[in-house]
Design a protein around this motif. Structure first.
Motif, PDB file in Angstrom:
ATOM      1  N   VAL A   7       0.840  -1.211   0.000  1.00 44.69           N
ATOM      2  CA  VAL A   7       0.000   0.000   0.000  1.00 44.69           C
ATOM      3  C   VAL A   7       0.871   1.255   0.000  1.00 44.69           C
ATOM      4  CG1 VAL A   7      -1.665   1.342   1.351  1.00 44.69           C
ATOM      5  CG2 VAL A   7      -2.005  -1.115   1.055  1.00 44.69           C
ATOM      6  N   LEU A   8       1.921   1.248   0.817  1.00 42.00           N
ATOM      7  CA  LEU A   8       2.841   2.396   0.832  1.00 42.00           C
ATOM      8  C   LEU A   8       3.513   2.580  -0.524  1.00 42.00           C
ATOM      9  CD1 LEU A   8       4.569   2.009   4.317  1.00 42.00           C
ATOM     10  CD2 LEU A   8       2.969   3.799   3.625  1.00 42.00           C
ATOM     11  N   SER A   9       3.875   1.477  -1.165  1.00 40.20           N
ATOM     12  CA  SER A   9       4.538   1.579  -2.474  1.00 40.20           C
ATOM     13  C   SER A   9       3.590   2.155  -3.518  1.00 40.20           C
ATOM     14  CB  SER A   9       5.057   0.207  -2.915  1.00 40.20           C
ATOM     15  OG  SER A   9       3.999  -0.655  -3.290  1.00 40.20           O
ATOM     16  N   VAL A  10       2.312   1.812  -3.450  1.00 35.46           N
ATOM     17  CA  VAL A  10       1.339   2.355  -4.412  1.00 35.46           C
ATOM     18  C   VAL A  10       1.139   3.841  -4.175  1.00 35.46           C
ATOM     19  CG1 VAL A  10      -1.071   2.286  -5.154  1.00 35.46           C
ATOM     20  CG2 VAL A  10       0.154   0.144  -4.735  1.00 35.46           C
ATOM     21  N   VAL A  11       0.941   4.236  -2.916  1.00 34.34           N
ATOM     22  CA  VAL A  11       0.696   5.646  -2.604  1.00 34.34           C
ATOM     23  C   VAL A  11       1.887   6.514  -2.999  1.00 34.34           C
ATOM     24  CG1 VAL A  11       0.299   7.296  -0.737  1.00 34.34           C
ATOM     25  CG2 VAL A  11      -0.940   5.118  -0.768  1.00 34.34           C
ATOM     26  N   PHE A  12       3.057   6.134  -2.522  1.00 32.14           N
ATOM     27  CA  PHE A  12       4.250   6.944  -2.798  1.00 32.14           C
ATOM     28  C   PHE A  12       4.711   6.780  -4.245  1.00 32.14           C
ATOM     29  CE2 PHE A  12       4.424   6.926   1.807  1.00 32.14           C
ATOM     30  CZ  PHE A  12       4.862   8.211   2.093  1.00 32.14           C
ATOM     31  N   GLY A  13       4.575   5.580  -4.808  1.00 32.71           N
ATOM     32  CA  GLY A  13       5.004   5.355  -6.178  1.00 32.71           C
ATOM     33  C   GLY A  13       4.217   6.175  -7.180  1.00 32.71           C
ATOM     34  N   VAL A  14       2.895   6.201  -7.025  1.00 31.57           N
ATOM     35  CA  VAL A  14       2.058   6.994  -7.934  1.00 31.57           C
ATOM     36  C   VAL A  14       2.347   8.479  -7.753  1.00 31.57           C
ATOM     37  CG1 VAL A  14      -0.315   7.656  -8.493  1.00 31.57           C
ATOM     38  CG2 VAL A  14       0.246   5.248  -8.088  1.00 31.57           C
ATOM     39  N   ALA A  15       2.509   8.914  -6.509  1.00 27.44           N
ATOM     40  CA  ALA A  15       2.793  10.330  -6.255  1.00 27.44           C
ATOM     41  C   ALA A  15       4.127  10.751  -6.871  1.00 27.44           C
ATOM     42  CB  ALA A  15       2.791  10.597  -4.752  1.00 27.44           C
ATOM     43  N   LEU A  67      -4.487  10.514 -15.727  1.00 29.67           N
ATOM     44  CA  LEU A  67      -4.520   9.460 -14.716  1.00 29.67           C
ATOM     45  C   LEU A  67      -5.438   8.302 -15.127  1.00 29.67           C
ATOM     46  CD1 LEU A  67      -2.924   9.126 -12.153  1.00 29.67           C
ATOM     47  CD2 LEU A  67      -4.869  10.016 -10.858  1.00 29.67           C
ATOM     48  N   PRO A  68      -6.674   8.568 -15.630  1.00 24.33           N
ATOM     49  CA  PRO A  68      -7.495   7.445 -16.095  1.00 24.33           C
ATOM     50  C   PRO A  68      -6.863   6.675 -17.243  1.00 24.33           C
ATOM     51  CG  PRO A  68      -8.871   9.371 -15.728  1.00 24.33           C
ATOM     52  CD  PRO A  68      -7.451   9.829 -15.597  1.00 24.33           C
ATOM     53  N   CYS A  69      -6.198   7.388 -18.163  1.00 27.26           N
ATOM     54  CA  CYS A  69      -5.524   6.704 -19.278  1.00 27.26           C
ATOM     55  C   CYS A  69      -4.366   5.839 -18.786  1.00 27.26           C
ATOM     56  CB  CYS A  69      -5.016   7.724 -20.291  1.00 27.26           C
ATOM     57  SG  CYS A  69      -6.317   8.490 -21.280  1.00 27.26           S
ATOM     58  N   ALA A  70      -3.754   6.250 -17.685  1.00 30.16           N
ATOM     59  CA  ALA A  70      -2.611   5.512 -17.136  1.00 30.16           C
ATOM     60  C   ALA A  70      -3.041   4.350 -16.243  1.00 30.16           C
ATOM     61  CB  ALA A  70      -1.716   6.459 -16.341  1.00 30.16           C
ATOM     62  N   LEU A  71      -4.332   4.240 -15.960  1.00 31.13           N
ATOM     63  CA  LEU A  71      -4.804   3.224 -15.010  1.00 31.13           C
ATOM     64  C   LEU A  71      -4.392   1.801 -15.380  1.00 31.13           C
ATOM     65  CD1 LEU A  71      -6.375   2.766 -12.401  1.00 31.13           C
ATOM     66  CD2 LEU A  71      -8.482   2.617 -13.765  1.00 31.13           C
ATOM     67  N   PRO A  72      -4.497   1.380 -16.656  1.00 30.92           N
ATOM     68  CA  PRO A  72      -4.045   0.011 -16.963  1.00 30.92           C
ATOM     69  C   PRO A  72      -2.575  -0.225 -16.629  1.00 30.92           C
ATOM     70  CG  PRO A  72      -5.382   0.884 -18.753  1.00 30.92           C
ATOM     71  CD  PRO A  72      -5.125   2.034 -17.814  1.00 30.92           C
ATOM     72  N   SER A  73      -1.730   0.759 -16.916  1.00 30.30           N
ATOM     73  CA  SER A  73      -0.305   0.609 -16.599  1.00 30.30           C
ATOM     74  C   SER A  73      -0.077   0.581 -15.088  1.00 30.30           C
ATOM     75  CB  SER A  73       0.496   1.757 -17.217  1.00 30.30           C
ATOM     76  OG  SER A  73       0.477   1.686 -18.619  1.00 30.30           O
ATOM     77  N   ILE A  74      -0.820   1.407 -14.358  1.00 35.10           N
ATOM     78  CA  ILE A  74      -0.686   1.425 -12.897  1.00 35.10           C
ATOM     79  C   ILE A  74      -1.067   0.067 -12.320  1.00 35.10           C
ATOM     80  CG2 ILE A  74      -1.550   2.456 -10.761  1.00 35.10           C
ATOM     81  CD1 ILE A  74      -1.940   5.057 -12.320  1.00 35.10           C
ATOM     82  N   LEU A  75      -2.167  -0.503 -12.814  1.00 35.13           N
ATOM     83  CA  LEU A  75      -2.609  -1.805 -12.314  1.00 35.13           C
ATOM     84  C   LEU A  75      -1.625  -2.911 -12.684  1.00 35.13           C
ATOM     85  CD1 LEU A  75      -6.410  -1.410 -13.058  1.00 35.13           C
ATOM     86  CD2 LEU A  75      -5.374  -1.642 -10.803  1.00 35.13           C
ATOM     87  N   THR A  76      -1.009  -2.797 -13.857  1.00 37.09           N
ATOM     88  CA  THR A  76       0.030  -3.767 -14.227  1.00 37.09           C
ATOM     89  C   THR A  76       1.210  -3.677 -13.257  1.00 37.09           C
ATOM     90  OG1 THR A  76      -0.583  -3.658 -16.561  1.00 37.09           O
ATOM     91  CG2 THR A  76       1.632  -4.454 -16.043  1.00 37.09           C
TER      92      THR A  76
END
Length: 254
Positions: free
Chosen positions: A72-80, A172-181
């Motif tokens: 969870v920390l990696s997702v929050v900080f990674g996306v930011a 951000l919505p366009c990047a969602l598939p890459s984020i989920l990958t």
């Protein structure tokens, strides 16, 4: 109906393949008279698991919690961080080389430092899980944010929306598939990080179970812990794959 049948068939094939592998393993161990200390049969591993189910469940739960916290920390900080890298060339020039350098350092080498800095509790395990997983989130998120189709970018310029609105409503919505990958990769890496932390210093968790069993040459216990880790990894990856299908139905066939 057809999709449900296809999913059921795939699950059945996977289950049958798994059972065939276990049966072959069991047969070969007995036929070749392999010593249990070298390679225990699946029946011995299963017997070990059911001998102390509550004990194993407690250690698995601890590993799961540290894994999820680091993830969870990696997702929050990674996306930011990825958003800052894409939004600021100065930030990218200053920080991205440091991120790459940190990712190049073997995490096993710096794990003892986290123990010195944070003690022997859950904190160093979470920190190592975060550090191993965050790079995958950053890379895939940056890729997604920079892969917005040109026609969508042109439409945003024509509509003259604010930079912030365009970022959150388009990029951000366009990047969602890459984020989920990236998240699917990161969850496995976070599990590895949690185990690395438990190898270095812990009195709880499946990593601790493996290290303590190694000291007593209890190979069946080592395999039992590894089986639980594999099961945990499959379930976590499957959960994210399910989320990906629901969140991006236009990209992932159901």
């Amino acid at each position: 109906m057809k999709k449900m049948f296809d999913h059921s068939r795939q699950g059945l094939v996977a289950l049958v393949s798994f059972l065939v592998v276990l049966a072959a393993w069991e047969a070969l161990v007995h036929l070749l008279k392999v010593r249990p200390i070298m390679l225990p049969p699946p029946s011995a591993i299963f017997k070990e698991l059911i001998s102390e189910p509550v004990w194993y469940a407690g250690h698995a739960w601890y590993t799961l919690l540290t894994t999820m916290a680091g993830f969870v920390l990696s997702v929050v900080f990674g996306v930011a961080i990825a958003m800052l890298l894409v939004g600021s060339r100065w930030f990218e020039s200053a920080v991205y080389p440091l991120i790459i350098a940190m990712n190049s350092v073997p995490k096993v080498a710096i794990a003892p430092l986290f123990v010195i800095w944070m003690g022997t509790g859950a904190e160093p395990k979470i920190a190592i899980a975060f550090l191993i997983a965050v790079f995958a989130i950053i890379v895939d998120t940056v890729h997604g944010l920079r892969s917005v189709p040109g026609d969508i970018l042109d439409m945003g310029r024509v509509l003259k929306g604010s930079t912030l609105d365009f970022f959150f409503k388009v990029r951000l919505p366009c990047a969602l598939p890459s984020i989920l990958t990236g998240m699917k990769v990161a969850i496995s890496l976070a599990l590895v990080g949690a185990i690395v932390g438990e190898f270095v210093s812990s009195q709880r968790g499946l990593g601790y179970v493996i290290m303590s069993a190694q000291g007593t040459f209890d190979t069946a216990r080592v395999f039992a812990a590894m089986f639980l880790l594999s099961l945990m990894g499959i379930v976590l990856f499957g959960a994210l794959a399910w989320i990906e299908k629901r969140a991006t139905p236009w990209r992932v066939p159901q």
